[in-house]
Every structure is written in structure tokens, then in C-alpha cells.
Scaffold this motif. Sequence first.
Motif, PDB file in Angstrom:
ATOM      1  N   GLU A  14       0.828  -1.199   0.000  1.00 40.87           N
ATOM      2  CA  GLU A  14       0.000   0.000   0.000  1.00 40.87           C
ATOM      3  C   GLU A  14       0.855   1.239   0.000  1.00 40.87           C
ATOM      4  N   GLY A  15       0.146   2.362  -0.028  1.00 42.12           N
ATOM      5  CA  GLY A  15       0.843   3.632   0.022  1.00 42.12           C
ATOM      6  C   GLY A  15       1.373   3.986  -1.335  1.00 42.12           C
ATOM      7  N   GLY A  16       2.034   5.123  -1.396  1.00 47.98           N
ATOM      8  CA  GLY A  16       2.542   5.565  -2.682  1.00 47.98           C
ATOM      9  C   GLY A  16       1.422   6.195  -3.462  1.00 47.98           C
ATOM     10  N   ALA A  17       1.725   7.301  -4.112  1.00 51.16           N
ATOM     11  CA  ALA A  17       0.701   7.974  -4.899  1.00 51.16           C
ATOM     12  C   ALA A  17       0.848   7.554  -6.343  1.00 51.16           C
ATOM     13  N   PHE A  18      -0.255   7.615  -7.070  1.00 50.14           N
ATOM     14  CA  PHE A  18      -0.139   7.390  -8.501  1.00 50.14           C
ATOM     15  C   PHE A  18       0.693   8.545  -9.054  1.00 50.14           C
ATOM     16  N   ALA A  19       1.441   8.261 -10.090  1.00 49.81           N
ATOM     17  CA  ALA A  19       2.371   9.271 -10.573  1.00 49.81           C
ATOM     18  C   ALA A  19       1.981   9.742 -11.961  1.00 49.81           C
TER      19      ALA A  19
END
Lengths: 343, 821
Positions: free
Chosen positions: B491-496
Motif C-alpha cells: 500500500e501507500g505511494g501515490a499514482f504518478a
Amino acid sequence: MTAPVQLVDALERIEGEGLTSIEAADSPGALEELRVRYLGRSGELAGILSRIGQAPPEDRRAIGQAANTAKRRLQEAHSIRQAALEGAEAVGVAKADLTMPGRRAWEGGVHPVTRVIDEICEIFRELGFSKVRGPEAETEWYNFQALNIPLEHPAADMWDTFYLADGVVLRSHTSPVQARIMETHEPPVRVVVPGLCYRRDPFDPTHAPAFEQIEGLAVDEGIDFVEFRSTIEHFVHRFFGRETTARFRPAYFPFTEPSAEVDVSCHMCGGSGCPTCKGTGWIEIMGSGMVHPAVFEAVGYDPERYTGYAFGMGSARIAMLRYGIPDIRLFYEGDARFLAQFR
Amino acid sequence: MKVSVNWLRELAPGIEGSPEDLADHLSMTAVAVDEVHPIGAGIESVVVARVEEATAHPDADRLSLASITVGTDELTGVVVGAPVRAGGLYPHAPPGTTLPGGLKIGARKIRGQTSHGMLCSERELGLGWDHSGILELPPDLLPGAPLAEALGFPDHVLELDLTPNRADLAGHLGVARELAPEGEAGLVLPSFGPAADAWKPTWIDGERDVSAAGMRVVIEDPERCSRFLGIVIRGLRVGPSPAWLAARLWALDGRPINNVVDATNYAMHELNHPLHAYDLATLRGPEVRVRAGREGERLRTLDGEEHALAEVASVIADADGAIGLAGVMGGEGTEVSSATTDVFLECAVFDPLRTRRTARQAGLSTDASYRFERGVDRTDVEKAITRCARLILATAGGRAEEQAVRVGPLPGERTVLELRPSRVRQVLGRSFDREELTGILAPIGFQPANGSGQADDSPLRLYVPGWRNDVTREIDLVEEVARRHGYNRFEGGAFAVRPSSVPDDPAWERAERVRRLFVARGYLEARSASFATERRAGPDAVELHNPLSAEEARLRTDLIASLLDPLEYNLARGRRDVRLFEIGTAFAARRDDEGPPVLPLEELRAAFVVTGGREPEHWGVEAADVDLWDLKGLAEELAEDLLGAGVTPVLPDAAERVGEAGLGSIARWLDGEAFELERQGRVVGLAGRLKDAAVDAPRWAAPVWAGEFRLAAVRLDAEAAFASLSPYPRVGRDLAIIVSEKRTVSELEEVIRRACPPFLESVWLFDVYEGEEIPEGCRSLAWRFRFQAADRTLTDEEVDAAMNAVTIALEDKSDARIRTS
């Protein structure tokens, strides 16, 4: 000799009758008739005036004044009534049956699959994906080997493929375009590829031998599974709505590793299980994963330097979900009653 | 692929959770489970019955009367619709039972005889699909015992959607390994009894040719078979399998056959190795050899089918000839039967590709070929065949020869792969330390090998277990880590948003422009598969090698061909107004042969068909159908708005011109009233009236108009340009002439344009008249002129002079007469 009193009486009578009937006129036509009858060149008022000469000279002035007064009053009444009638027409208390149908032009419509393709591509365009395409007839190399799919292997059975000649197929997925794009462009690559694919599935409610797919590919330095997951989740939220959740399951595609099947929570039942999701609460929408290093090797990218993800989804299937269409054949029959529902 | 939950729990006692939990766990970490269904549920009241006597029904040929006991001496009469034998055990559903299929059992009279309940078939009990007879139960059951319990039911079966890479999950042990909390360490193979378990073979080894225990085994072609192990068992008794073994097979939709064949199937489902038992007495030699099939050789397989063999097939042969399709199916002639006393048991490793070819050539796909095509474990063949032999000893008795045959090279060093923690992080976006990695991988068989460095970033060296032929490189291990960790825990992390070096393909913008134009003009977008019948495809059509049907045997050479089906579809449903367009690919065979593979020509096109009313029917409009001038108007709009092209009537040499342009197949749909869309001297499209013969239309249908053009010819928005707008007044004039019918409007307009000064803004024909007052062979034409200059107000004199010039030119060059009214 006409008695002046008679003429004045006649004037009063004409004025009285005229005013009454003008005020009662219920249409511009009727009003015009009355104008002609009372005020016209050979109307009743003109008739009186033409007889003034027969009156004694000392009475003529008074009769003339009376006639002018009557004419002015009738003209005023006519103007008022005319304005009233026009006003009435303007607000719709008129004679036309306004419930009758209006005159229309033919209405066109964009195919529901096109609408879904456009919507999906637009979401990815916002994330920097460009929109490309590739040939529908492909070499075996691009359709299979370049994608790490060995021929004569059970993996190749995942796609029941139409052949046109030795080594030439109708592409069984849009994935060959991945290889074609990477061969001709250096990273960073971000593309979506809508297009027709072909598989040897006879038409039935959920299969068609030719169907639309959208391929996606992102390659760059530093793209990882976490970014892949959050990008697909973003797409799912944008396309299916915030309340829809996505889940990723292990899968096998020779050209991605790790490979994942993406499910979304069922929009019909919200996840509790229904016929649409076959009781599972989830609907499969795409195959995806991190691009396999063997694919990078086949196109001449350095797999140690670049990573990326790829995905493929059936636009026709997603259109069925979106619009609640029970039978995929409706997309390809061209029934105008069906197509006209999507304006 | 089906697996039994009870079986999994037996192999891995540590497995906890409901069948649904297990299915979910497998789906989320290893393999999709399509379905979970119960076995042996709803038959709780069914008991084991013994038939004491069976006699014919006095009044019905096909029925018989059975007297049964269910554990006591009390006899119960049952009417039976299929043969049963005295002394046999059968499932009895007593009155009051409701069977899984919903059938309610009562005591009822059948042709005058009372039946107290019924004896059931496999299908009636939900144990399989067989309904051809009453299910005869294994003889080790006790009459009166509740059947489900005696068979170890209820059970649940998981239906796995096995992917080609996970061959190891075709056996219960492999699935149990995924589910067991301790992994490999938590697995146990159930005992077949101390005597059977105590037996051990002594392997007699050889590269290609080994004789032992009275059998000879030869691998003629090591490419077809890398290992071949054989055990001889003598003096056994072939008979029905015990209930527990039969129940395992029933649960998997299998059919118990006899204790020898069932043992091979059991071992296959458990350890994922296909095995085969031959009746030793039928083997000539006695020997078996693995070799290529021979042309002219024939073989009847176990399913009764006769196969003509070829070199591509791998066969098992004895001294006389082929006796089996290697890795696919055994032959009828060497099958184990009730008369068999000695068997030769085979467990081999057949080559995936050769097995695939053998199966394809024979048109077969079997449990065995499925597994060999995906690859079996080369390292544990000994374990599989030994276990199968022990099971045969346990259920059929006999004596196994101690000496056993083992042909082919022994498995070498185990494969070792390196896994860099840094690579795991690079691909997955999350750090795993070395302990985490081994904690994830060791339980499923990836044990640490010697030589792993101790530094945090040095690669782990891991053994690849023999059952994981699919794991060949580091990335495969990364996937193992990801799935065992759980995809949904990353999980985590933003779409780029990232850049792309790839520009848009302009075809999409072109398609969008075409779509907007047609939709605005009231056309519905159609989509079709690209196939066409021979009749509808043009002469250069590409043929499919393996079409689904004659209807779909070619690729369309134009899109009009694809729109005719929907057109007819709508007409056939009584719809008179049809307006459709499609954007798609047309195909043509490439004529040059510059070495294979040659892709056909592909071109994106747009096409339309239209028929019926010009406007929707309305009380205030006089109905009129789409006609030639509507079609030409549309063609002009397409040409001018989309293509930057002109429209000309089809000329005498059209066929040639169009043929050169690759649009020849469109021309055959159109009759004489047709137009070319022409851009810079090149034909880019055609439009016109559809030939009557082209479409199967009802008599009430209006004429059909159609057109098609190249998408590549569509101008892009970026090509549009601004022209400045004149602020000065515009002057209008009309001019009517009488002129010979032979003069075409386009030729007269050419004369007009040439005669006019540059301030002519536009001129258009607004009236055509023939008849009274007009001489024979002539017509009256009237144009409206608009003059406007960009830089000044025009004077009347200037405009009059222009109109004079036009008049003179028309009179001089076209023999026109000015018409004055």
C-alpha cells in the motif's frame, strides 16, 4: 335631406356597436374584419362622412367633429384590442395545439464501447499516457515470442488464435503493441492502446471472435509495484467511483511478472454477492503486472535500469458492466434501437 | 483442476479455516479458485445396503426386485431400474429421504410391487455424473452404515483455475504446501499400513537400457523421455478399491475402476506424477521402450479409439509394437483387467513439447498429458512410484520385486538462483530484509543454499525445488515474494504523472473528427467484427486459415461490407430509416512475396450507409427520402470539412483510378450515381447509390446510399487556418441564363469564376428550370453572387462591371443567353 340628428344618432350607434364588437374580437382576423367594417375606406364611418354634404351647412361642423371623435375612439379601441390579442398570442393562449410534436432532425449516437474507450483513455491521458495503435494482423513474433510466450507451450493456449498464414496471426491481444512501441521509442514510455483483438471464440452472450481491448504500458526508471497498484487504484476510483474498491490477485501472463488480475467490488451488490458477480462480490476487469525482464530484453531495453507495468482490459466487457448490457452480441449487430440509446 | 479439502487437511493437518477461507487464501496468494462445492452433503440418511436376492419384476421387463438388508436380518423390498447382484453393496435411500437433486423418496408401488425407498446411482447421490446404473459400493463397507460417514464425507471440492506456470498445483501435495502454515515442514504423507510402507525398491540404473526383475526398459530417444522408472508386482488380486480410496476419486469426479488403476490415479492426484500399470502378461518381451511412432503403425487406446501413429508421436512399445501413447494414454491391449495377476508399474518423465505434440496428433488431452506438458518434478519420481507401489500392495496384495528399473540420467545438482534484496526493492517498491525473504520463500521449498553472503545487500542463494520448473530467473522469485506477502499489502505511494516519449497516433484524432461529423448529422455509430463472407469480401480478401465458420472465413476489404449486415438487420425488423457509420480497419492481401511472414495491408477507413426519410417523419413536413442530392451534399461536407478534398462525379476511368488507390472493392457496391472524393488528384473515398443487388431489402425500403473513405486523408484540427473577416459591406446580385443542357454546372461555374475579379466572395446555383418558355434542349440556371472586398467598400460600378464580365464570358464561351423576366 337627411336630418342631422339622424346622422349623429347613426354615429353614436356605429361607435357603440363598433366599440362593443372590437372589445369582444377574439382573433386578429376577426378584429381586422371589424376594422374594415367600421374604419375601412367603404366602412360604416366612411358611409356617414360621405353623407355629410346632405346635412345643412350649419350642422356639418358638429357632425364632422362627432365623426372624428367616433373614428378616434374606434381606432383607439382597435389598437388596444390588437395589442391585447398579439400579447395573448405571445403568452401562448392561442389557437395552435401546442401539444403537437416539434420538428426534429435525426439524432446520431456514439457507440457505447467507444464511449467507454474514450473515458478510459481520458483518465490515463491525465496521468501522461499517450494514445497509440498497432496492426490487427500481426506476426507470431510480436503476438507471442516478443512477449515471452513460447509457441507450442500450454501458455500459448491461453489465447486461441486465428492464423492468416504461416507466422501471421490476427492479434489475440493488444499486447504486441507494447513490443512495437518499445522497439521504436526510448523510455520514458507511457501509452494506452485501444484496438480490436481476435480469438477463436464463437459469438455467445459473453464472447465475440473480435472484441475491443485497451492495453496500457508504462516504462521508466523507478516504477515499482507500489506505484503500479496505486495507479490502477486511481483509475478504478475515477472510472467506477470512489466507493468501488480494487483488489489484486496473483495471475500468470508470460509478459508480466509479478502478474496480477484486478477485481473491482461489484457495483450491483456492493460486494455482498449477486448474479452479476456470480456471488463473489468481485468482478474481474483486467490482467496486469510488472513488465517481464524478458520483454525488455526482446526490445533492447536494459531490464536492470528500467521497470514498468502493463495492463489489458476488455472495453466491451467494461461497457457491458457500465450500462448493464446482458449480451455482448448487441454491440456488433448494429440494431438501431440499441445504438440510439447512447446519444 | 479439482482438489478435495479433506485430502488437503490429511496431507497438511495444520490447515485451518472453512473451505471458503481456504479458497479465498489460495485465490489471494497462489491460484484462483472458481468454485467451492460440497460433496456428500444431503445424503445423511442414505445407508449401505446389501442385496440378498434379486429377482425379475413380474410385470415389467426392465425392472427387478431386490431384497436388501441394512445391517440386520430384516429384509426390505426395493424395486430397482438397473441390474444389481446378490451379495453386492449399494446405497439405499429409505423412505423420507430427499436426495441432493431434490428427489423425494417414499414407499410407493411400482407396477404392483412396493418399493421401500430406492437404490441410487452416482448422480443421484451427487457423487458424479454417472446415471447408467446403480452405484456398487466398495465391499469393505458394512451394511447399515451411514454412507456419507463411511466414505469420509462430507467433503468440499475446490475448483482451481490453474495457470500454465503452476504445474505443481495439479497435485494435492502442492496445494497443501501453499496452504499449510508451516509450508513444506507441515506436510505428512498418510500411511498405507506398516507392511506396505516397509517395502523399498533397489534401483537398477542405466542410461538408455536396463533389465531387472524380468523386465527390460529402453529409452530409444532421450529427447522424448528423460527418466523412466518401473516396478514389477506379482501375484496381486485385482478387485474393487476400498471405500476410502473410492471416495477420494468420487470427490474429484473420478470413477473407481479397480485397486491397481485407482492406486495410480490416487498417486497422481497426491504427488502430481502420472503413472501407468501394464498387465505384465501382455507385454511382449517382456519389455517396453520409448520411441517415435512409425508411419503405418496403429494403436487402440484405453478409451477404445484407434489412432494412426506418426513420427511426431512418442509411443511406448513392447517387442511387437506400440502399446501406448507416451505421456498421454495407455493401450487397450495391455490394460490391467480382473484377470491380471502381475503388473509392471511405470512412472516416467516425458518431455513437455513431445507430449504436447503426441496429444495433439491424437486429438487427446488427458490428466497425464496435462501434467507432462507443464512439466513434472524430475527429482522425486522415486518417491511417487514407490508410494504407488505401496498402495497397490496395500489394496491388491502381491509381492513387489525388490529390483526396480531406473533408466535415464539421475537428477543433477539442484538449481540455485540468486535473489538480490535490492532487486526486490526496485521491482516491488518495498524493502524486505534477508530474514523476511527466507521466511517467505523457505516454507514453499526455496531453501537457502550455501554461499549466501551475510551482508544486507549481498544476494541470497536459494535452491529451486524440483516441483517448480517455472522458476528459472530472479524475477520469478520476486513474484513469489510479492504473492506470498500479499499483493494488497503493497500500500501507500501515490499514482504518478510521468512524461512519455511517445506521441499520440493521429489516427485517433482523425477518428474523433469523423465521429463528431456523423453523429452531428444523425448517424449512429456501429462496430463490427472484421470478418466477411466470401460474397461480401472483395477479390483480394485475406483468408483465415482456421476460421470459425464460412461466414467468418475472410477479412473485410471494405467497411461498407460490414455495414450491410446491420442494414439488413434493421430493415428486416421493419425499420425504414437506417443511418449508420463505422470506423475500422479494411484488409487486403499483399501481393509481393518477399519472404515470410507477410502481413496483409491494413487501412483505417470510415464508412456510412443511409436510407429512408431525409428527416424524421413530421406532420408539418412533406415526407421525402434521402436522395442523390442529399448524398452529394454529405459527400461535399465530408470532402470539404474533413478531407480538404473535392467531389467529382465518377468518371469513365474510375475503375482504374480507384483500383490504383486500393479502394476498388468499394466501387463494386455502387451503381452509376456515384462520386469520388478527391484530394490533390488522388481518390481518397467514394460515395453513391448502393446497387440493388448488394443488399437484401424489402420492397418498401427506400434507395440505399453509402460511402467510404480513408481515415488517413482526414485533416487534423491543427491544419485549420484563420482567414481575416472583411469589415466592408457585401453586395449581392442574381443572374439567370438559358443554356444548353450539355453545359455542366461545374463547367459554367468555372467560366464564371474566371471572369470574376478577386472580390467575388461566393457564388451558388439557386434555381434550375426546364419547361415552358425554355427552348428544347436547354435549361435555365440562376446563380446568386456575393461580392465583398477585404480593403474597401465596393462601388456599384465595380460590381456592375464584374457582372458584365460574367455575362459576356458566359455568352462567348458557353453560348448562354441572359434570361430577363
